[in-house]
Design an enzyme around this catalytic site. Structure first.
Site, PDB file in Angstrom:
ATOM      1  N   LYS A   1      24.614  54.779  26.812  1.00 11.60           N
ATOM      2  CA  LYS A   1      24.853  54.736  25.379  1.00 11.60           C
ATOM      3  C   LYS A   1      25.074  56.149  24.813  1.00 11.60           C
ATOM      4  CE  LYS A   1      24.637  50.289  24.428  1.00 11.60           C
ATOM      5  NZ  LYS A   1      24.527  49.625  25.736  1.00 11.60           N
TER       6      LYS A   1
HETATM    7  C1  LIG Z   1      26.054  45.043  21.719  1.00 13.48           C
HETATM    8  C2  LIG Z   1      24.793  45.250  22.512  1.00 13.48           C
HETATM    9  N1  LIG Z   1      23.656  44.688  22.083  1.00 13.48           N
HETATM   10  C3  LIG Z   1      22.492  44.862  22.723  1.00 13.48           C
HETATM   11  C4  LIG Z   1      22.408  45.623  23.855  1.00 13.48           C
HETATM   12  C5  LIG Z   1      21.091  45.693  24.563  1.00 13.48           C
HETATM   13  O1  LIG Z   1      20.650  46.953  24.810  1.00 13.48           O
HETATM   14  P1  LIG Z   1      19.792  47.261  26.149  1.00 13.48           P
HETATM   15  O2  LIG Z   1      20.750  47.307  27.293  1.00 13.48           O
HETATM   16  O3  LIG Z   1      19.192  48.584  25.853  1.00 13.48           O
HETATM   17  O4  LIG Z   1      18.772  46.189  26.298  1.00 13.48           O
HETATM   18  C6  LIG Z   1      23.560  46.259  24.337  1.00 13.48           C
HETATM   19  C7  LIG Z   1      23.569  47.160  25.501  1.00 13.48           C
HETATM   20  O5  LIG Z   1      23.419  46.848  26.624  1.00 13.48           O
HETATM   21  C8  LIG Z   1      24.786  46.055  23.661  1.00 13.48           C
HETATM   22  O6  LIG Z   1      25.913  46.605  24.101  1.00 13.48           O
END
Ligand SMILES: Cc1ncc(COP(=O)(O)O)c(C=O)c1O
Length: 372
Positions: free
Chosen positions: A182
């Site tokens: 990210k």
């Molecule tokens: C649009 C979106 N929402 C939620 C997430 C969830 O984040 P994480 O991977 O940190 O759980 C992500 C990333 O993976 C995402 O791209």
């Protein structure tokens, strides 16, 4: 190989990790508290509180739970998102209600969302796809009209601005992800931002298995022994190891990651904009910092182009397969035609701060050749 995405880590993160290793405790302690304070200062000038957790998915789950979303409730969410948004909703026992997106930016289509509001609808979750918040004011107006909570899935949108304020610096409940690729990373990780102190307290307890007021002890390197638990909680807290990486990434973001990501995306767009066989989503590169670089490939050539790039050693992605096409979230009779069309056209090109202009030139040459 040119990678689609990458964690950008150097000796500064290494030094921060060594500091935590030397302290002899790797779990949740003062580093997490410092990261939360620094995020609050960066995002909101300390107007908002921040709670750090171990993923963006956990952030969304805890935000919904703290807002009282649960079994029997419905949450409206664009289908064009990572499955994490849907899983976070169904984890509370609520039902994610998939809605369609706008063709020009792949963001929630409020006209379609309007038709999906029922007496059970409790919240709406806009997703800032490719870091662009779109017409966020209209999302808040929509929520107000129907009496809904807003949980922003800002996983892509760390550091982005909307009408002069940072995403997370205003609004209802905003969730970020700091996973490995990210805009900033803490290895894995996430954060919830809100000014509602009651919600903050609930989330702080819920991230530590529901143990009431344990966070303050952990920040001091202590534990609660004679504790009470009143609500369902989860083991979702962030560790000091993660926070130490995140704090360095936050320091590097404005001067380093932000301009590189913006300039790479500008170059992509300027080298692709004359190509009528390729579509670019609307965005706002003055105010957003792009996490991904999705394009649309017309004339049915997406897979051919994907294969050509792959054979040239260039990784690509598809963000995203619409969630209403997944077995768990399929609902009979629900077709979301715009999202389904976009799904057949989209291709995500490499974007990360170690990519070079030469890489972008090479990639766009292939895209322009093959899409002809
Ligand atoms: C649009 C979106 N929402 C939620 C997430 C969830 O984040 P994480 O991977 O940190 O759980 C992500 C990333 O993976 C995402 O791209």
């Amino acid at each position: 190989v040119i990678r689609l995405s990458k964690s950008i880590i150097d000796h500064l993160e290494e030094r921060a990790l060594k500091r935590v290793l030397a302290a002899g405790y790797l779990g949740m302690g003062s580093e997490v508290k410092s990261f939360e304070e620094e995020l609050s200062a960066y995002l909101s000038g300390e107007k908002k509180s921040v709670v750090c957790v171990n993923s963006g998915t956990a952030a969304l789950h805890l935000a919904l739970q703290a807002l009282g979303v649960g079994p029997g409730d419905e949450v409206i969410v664009p289908t064009f998102t990572f499955v994490a948004s849907f899983q976070a909703i169904s984890a509370t026992g609520a039902t994610p209600v998939a809605c369609d997106v706008l063709e020009n930016n792949a963001l929630i289509d409020l006209d379609d969302a309007k038709n999906r509001v029922t007496s059970k609808t409790k919240a709406i979750m806009p997703v800032h796809y490719a870091s662009y918040p779109g017409d966020l004011n209209s999302v808040y107006a929509f929520a107000k009209r129907y009496g809904l909570c807003v949980v922003e899935d800002a996983a892509h949108a760390f550091g982005c601005e909307y009408q002069g304020q940072k995403i997370g610096g205003f609004g209802d409940t905003v969730c970020f992800s700091f996973d490995g690729i990210k805009n900033i990373t803490s290895g894995e990780g996430g954060a919830i931002v809100t000014s509602d102190e009651k919600i903050i307290e609930k989330i702080k307890d819920a991230r530590l298995l529901g143990v009431i007021k344990d966070s303050d002890n952990r920040y001091l390197g202590k534990r609660s022994w004679d504790f009470d638990v009143a609500e369902q909680g989860w083991r979702y807290h962030m560790s000091d190891l993660m926070a130490a990486i995140g704090r360095v990434q936050l320091q590097r973001f404005e001067g380093e990651f932000k301009p590189i990501r913006q300039n790479l995306a500008k170059r992509y767009r300027s080298l692709l904009k004359a190509n009528t066989n390729i579509g670019l989503f609307d965005t706002d590169l003055k105010n957003i910092i792009p996490h991904i670089m999705p394009i649309r490939v017309f004339n049915g050539k997406r897979n051919v182009l994907k294969d050509s790039l792959e054979s040239a050693g260039i990784q690509t992605g598809i963000h995203y397969k619409p969630n209403h096409l997944l077995t768990k979230y399929k609902v009979k009779g629900v077709d979301l035609p715009v999202a389904e069309k976009l799904y057949s056209e989209i291709l995500t090109l490499p974007l990360h701060p170690e990519l070079t202009y030469n890489d972008v030139d090479l990639i766009t040459n292939i895209v322009n050749q093959i899409s002809k």
